[in-house]
Write a protein that holds these residues in place. Sequence first.
Motif, PDB file in Angstrom:
ATOM      1  N   ILE A 174      -1.754 -50.653   9.421  1.00 51.60           N
ATOM      2  CA  ILE A 174      -2.959 -51.203   9.635  1.00 51.60           C
ATOM      3  C   ILE A 174      -3.216 -51.047  11.078  1.00 51.60           C
ATOM      4  O   ILE A 174      -4.385 -50.960  11.644  1.00 51.60           O
ATOM      5  CB  ILE A 174      -3.294 -52.615   8.940  1.00 51.60           C
ATOM      6  CG1 ILE A 174      -3.395 -52.564   7.507  1.00 51.60           C
ATOM      7  CG2 ILE A 174      -4.424 -53.261   9.458  1.00 51.60           C
ATOM      8  CD1 ILE A 174      -3.339 -53.682   6.460  1.00 51.60           C
ATOM      9  N   LEU A 223      -4.067 -47.778  12.224  1.00 49.63           N
ATOM     10  CA  LEU A 223      -5.459 -47.416  11.878  1.00 49.63           C
ATOM     11  C   LEU A 223      -6.389 -48.072  12.700  1.00 49.63           C
ATOM     12  O   LEU A 223      -7.340 -47.456  13.220  1.00 49.63           O
ATOM     13  CB  LEU A 223      -5.846 -47.859  10.404  1.00 49.63           C
ATOM     14  CG  LEU A 223      -5.343 -47.156   9.145  1.00 49.63           C
ATOM     15  CD1 LEU A 223      -5.361 -47.861   8.008  1.00 49.63           C
ATOM     16  CD2 LEU A 223      -5.908 -46.020   9.175  1.00 49.63           C
ATOM     17  N   PHE A 224      -6.274 -49.335  13.218  1.00 51.39           N
ATOM     18  CA  PHE A 224      -6.918 -49.958  14.315  1.00 51.39           C
ATOM     19  C   PHE A 224      -6.703 -48.999  15.602  1.00 51.39           C
ATOM     20  O   PHE A 224      -7.611 -49.075  16.311  1.00 51.39           O
ATOM     21  CB  PHE A 224      -6.736 -51.326  14.373  1.00 51.39           C
ATOM     22  CG  PHE A 224      -7.657 -52.241  13.556  1.00 51.39           C
ATOM     23  CD1 PHE A 224      -8.940 -52.351  13.923  1.00 51.39           C
ATOM     24  CD2 PHE A 224      -7.078 -52.732  12.417  1.00 51.39           C
ATOM     25  CE1 PHE A 224      -9.711 -53.085  12.897  1.00 51.39           C
ATOM     26  CE2 PHE A 224      -7.657 -53.419  11.502  1.00 51.39           C
ATOM     27  CZ  PHE A 224      -9.027 -53.647  11.786  1.00 51.39           C
ATOM     28  N   TRP A 245     -11.982 -44.581  10.095  1.00 52.77           N
ATOM     29  CA  TRP A 245     -10.727 -45.169  10.354  1.00 52.77           C
ATOM     30  C   TRP A 245     -10.971 -46.456  10.340  1.00 52.77           C
ATOM     31  O   TRP A 245      -9.876 -47.342   9.796  1.00 52.77           O
ATOM     32  CB  TRP A 245     -10.442 -44.992  11.980  1.00 52.77           C
ATOM     33  CG  TRP A 245      -9.724 -43.365  12.036  1.00 52.77           C
ATOM     34  CD1 TRP A 245     -10.244 -42.376  11.967  1.00 52.77           C
ATOM     35  CD2 TRP A 245      -8.420 -42.957  12.169  1.00 52.77           C
ATOM     36  NE1 TRP A 245      -9.649 -41.132  11.992  1.00 52.77           N
ATOM     37  CE2 TRP A 245      -8.180 -41.741  12.017  1.00 52.77           C
ATOM     38  CE3 TRP A 245      -7.252 -43.738  12.331  1.00 52.77           C
ATOM     39  CZ2 TRP A 245      -7.094 -40.935  12.259  1.00 52.77           C
ATOM     40  CZ3 TRP A 245      -5.922 -43.281  12.240  1.00 52.77           C
ATOM     41  CH2 TRP A 245      -5.744 -41.823  12.410  1.00 52.77           C
ATOM     42  N   LEU A 246     -11.840 -47.079  10.667  1.00 51.65           N
ATOM     43  CA  LEU A 246     -12.485 -48.587  10.420  1.00 51.65           C
ATOM     44  C   LEU A 246     -12.608 -48.953   9.126  1.00 51.65           C
ATOM     45  O   LEU A 246     -12.166 -49.880   8.599  1.00 51.65           O
ATOM     46  CB  LEU A 246     -13.695 -48.970  11.142  1.00 51.65           C
ATOM     47  CG  LEU A 246     -14.173 -50.232  10.969  1.00 51.65           C
ATOM     48  CD1 LEU A 246     -13.141 -51.399  11.559  1.00 51.65           C
ATOM     49  CD2 LEU A 246     -15.538 -50.401  11.607  1.00 51.65           C
ATOM     50  N   THR A 281     -11.237 -47.471   6.462  1.00 51.85           N
ATOM     51  CA  THR A 281     -10.131 -47.414   6.065  1.00 51.85           C
ATOM     52  C   THR A 281      -9.188 -48.649   6.314  1.00 51.85           C
ATOM     53  O   THR A 281      -8.413 -49.241   5.631  1.00 51.85           O
ATOM     54  CB  THR A 281      -9.199 -46.090   6.249  1.00 51.85           C
ATOM     55  OG1 THR A 281     -10.050 -45.039   5.996  1.00 51.85           O
ATOM     56  CG2 THR A 281      -7.990 -45.840   5.699  1.00 51.85           C
ATOM     57  N   ALA A 282      -9.201 -49.170   7.580  1.00 52.43           N
ATOM     58  CA  ALA A 282      -8.302 -50.029   7.947  1.00 52.43           C
ATOM     59  C   ALA A 282      -8.924 -51.361   7.001  1.00 52.43           C
ATOM     60  O   ALA A 282      -7.879 -52.097   6.730  1.00 52.43           O
ATOM     61  CB  ALA A 282      -8.595 -50.435   9.440  1.00 52.43           C
ATOM     62  N   MET A 322      -6.514 -53.415   4.598  1.00 46.12           N
ATOM     63  CA  MET A 322      -6.305 -54.989   4.621  1.00 46.12           C
ATOM     64  C   MET A 322      -6.529 -55.548   3.475  1.00 46.12           C
ATOM     65  O   MET A 322      -5.835 -56.417   2.812  1.00 46.12           O
ATOM     66  CB  MET A 322      -7.257 -55.503   5.752  1.00 46.12           C
ATOM     67  CG  MET A 322      -6.829 -55.267   6.936  1.00 46.12           C
ATOM     68  SD  MET A 322      -8.183 -55.932   8.227  1.00 46.12           S
ATOM     69  CE  MET A 322      -7.909 -57.704   8.517  1.00 46.12           C
TER      70      MET A 322
END
Lengths: 339, 467
Positions: free
Chosen positions: A13, A16-17, A61-62, A64-65, A69
């Motif tokens: 995570i 990803l961020f 990407w956001l 997916t993050a 989570m």
Amino acid sequence: MVLMLNEVWFILIAVLFVGFLFLEGFDFGVGMAMRFVAKTPGERRVLINTIGPVWDGNEVWLITAGGAMFAAFPNWYATLFSGLYMPLVIMLLLLIGRGVAFEFRSKLDNPKWRDTWDWTIFVSSLLNPFLWGVVFAALMAGLPIDSEMNIYASLFDYITPYTLIGAIAITLLCFLHGLFFITLKTTGDLQNRARETAKKVVYAVGIALVAFVVASYFYTDIFEVRGAVLIPIFALIVVAVIFARSFALKSRDGWAFTMTGLTIALTVTSVFVGLFPRVMVSSINHAFDLTIHNAASGPYSLKVMTIVAVTLIPFVLGYQIWSYYVFRKRVKEEEHLEY
Amino acid sequence: MDVITLSRIQFASTTIFHFIFVPLSIGLVFLIALMETLYVVKGKEQYKKMAKFWGHLFLINFAVGVVTGILQEFQFGMNWSNYSRFVGDVFGAPLAVEALLAFFMESTFIGLWIFGWKRLSKKVHLMCIWLVSIGTIISAFWILVANSFMQYPVGFEINNGRAEMNDFLALITSGQVWVEFPHTVFGSLATGAFLITGVSAWKLLKKQDTAFFKKSFNIALIVAIISGFGIAFTGHAQSQFLVETQPMKMAAAEGLWEDSGDPAAWTLFANIDSDNQENSFEVNIPYILSYLSYSEFSGSVEGMKSIQAKYEELYGEGDYIPPVKTTFWSFRIMVFTGGLMILLGLYGAYLSKRKKLEQSSKYLKIMIWAISLPFIGSTAGWIMTEIGRQPWVVFGHMQTQDAVSPNVTAGQVLFSLISFSAIYLILAIVMAYLFVRVIKKGPVEEEKDVKLTTDPFGEEGYGSYAK
């Protein structure tokens, strides 16, 4: 040392961020440059086309993050998203406006129409990294999480001097990152102007980041908890910003861009390092902190997700890199720019 | 209003709005991929022009679908945090896979498709649009895996007061997924197809670009007919699955208070009186409900009252009957629109075959209105599916009223509800306006080539060339 799956997912995570702010960071920066660097509608069009083919992929990407989570740390997802309700609503409104603006702006040949959407892109590109700065700083400083893992926060629980410093630092950093991206993707006057602006902004970035680190010492416990790891990272951040400045002065734009990218990666990493093994800090009582253990899914779920992620991520990285390769050429105003 | 009511309204409105754009995206991109395939195989410029023209509409629509989707993902945590805590272990997984497997693919390859006409070879460019199409369908699959879990939870056990996954394979091979997924995909293909036939009909009526739009009409018509039958067959399979797994939803959809006779008749119309738990007026067609439920013309179907009694034994006291009128009428609207779509498709094929399409102005006018049919059908279908499941959010395990975020205030939800509704309204107006403009403009000629410039990731960017 054997990594437990909870740790693997915490790292994933974080990655990803990092990916989100590295990639969308420059397209936010390009959005800010729409008002600070571009002077004519044609130049704004060029700026948009530098990120046109990739911004959507960057935003995933956001998404997916968020999904990761939800899947790996449902309690983190639930606590954070319900607890920071208002900033998230605003962030979503901004993202909605920004996403359609890219598509809508060129569909009508009317200066007012285009201006409206260009302002949408600008405001959203400015406020989004700002809000992420608020969120990251608030995560580290702690929020009033109760024994039920719920946050009952008022506006001033997350809008504090500390979170504002964090917000300004992240926003400026994205702006600088975007400016260097522009120097890589444009030519002539626009490129020069972006570079000249970057040379000034780099100082502001340096000051803001140092202020953020110093404020973190007073407002958070990250130095007590992870000082040994964080101090070298902070040193690296300072070095990266200094290098970014000197590369900018020598017009080595690729390296300058690499340095701001590194700065973003290190800054986001330090947020996650400072938190670990917590994912959210309670300002009421540390017994109520959310950690990678009490916030996580069960071992079976994490195992399945790990297999899926390990299988898919190489493909995702592969075609995203390929897409950047296909659009590696500079964008010029003489080209056909509408789509 | 309280938090739960406002959150319900917000979820319903944002989901319905989102689901206007999603099926249209899935359907349109599939048809565009077909058209571009024809271009690559046959080499005729007209097919390329087609892919580009319908591509414009697709892109406007896709943008709105994407941005409204972000809200969908975040909303679970924002408004339904107790739900997210309870099922995140199971429900979060398909969402994460959806992002990893589908969203990255769609967003990356759509960028390559839009900007790549001159940068990629024909075949690679064609591959990009097919990957977008496959991406949208994969995305539908994973979101329906998540939704199916709410309808028919499998592959998990309850540990420490929350659902934990214990069989991923069971989750993705769930019977519910495999009736819901094809039904949704066929519905989506029909949505795209009816938009293209409708717009083409409008242009044919105006006698603009006749050859172009006749071709478009015919390609879309084939997809419309195939998906029309697909919708019917998969819908039938789904209702049979429903009788077994969620009999209450089926009984409500039929307005069936008492157990039916054997064979069971299908109620065409009814005046439902929920307060007295009876229908004051009914028009019935004998045998049909038995057939819908069991694929044979015999067998009785349980009514709501006896299911309510069973559920009280199973789950404790409570009202387990969903809003009956809504479920009943949304089901009928769905079935009616589906049937109408098949008839219109077949009649169009008949006209087209006899080369009478352009002269049949009445039919063409109807086809313009028929653009709305798949939207009405799928909206009604989702209303039936989701309302019919109430009071459950996860059938048999969690009720919707327990799923809401305890720490979010009514004021906050009201604020977000108003602001999202406002921005969605603006989006809808802008989109409709842009659609009409693009359609009025019609297909455009190719622009001239301009040579592309230099490579910043080579010597220039990283070397010492620059001054």
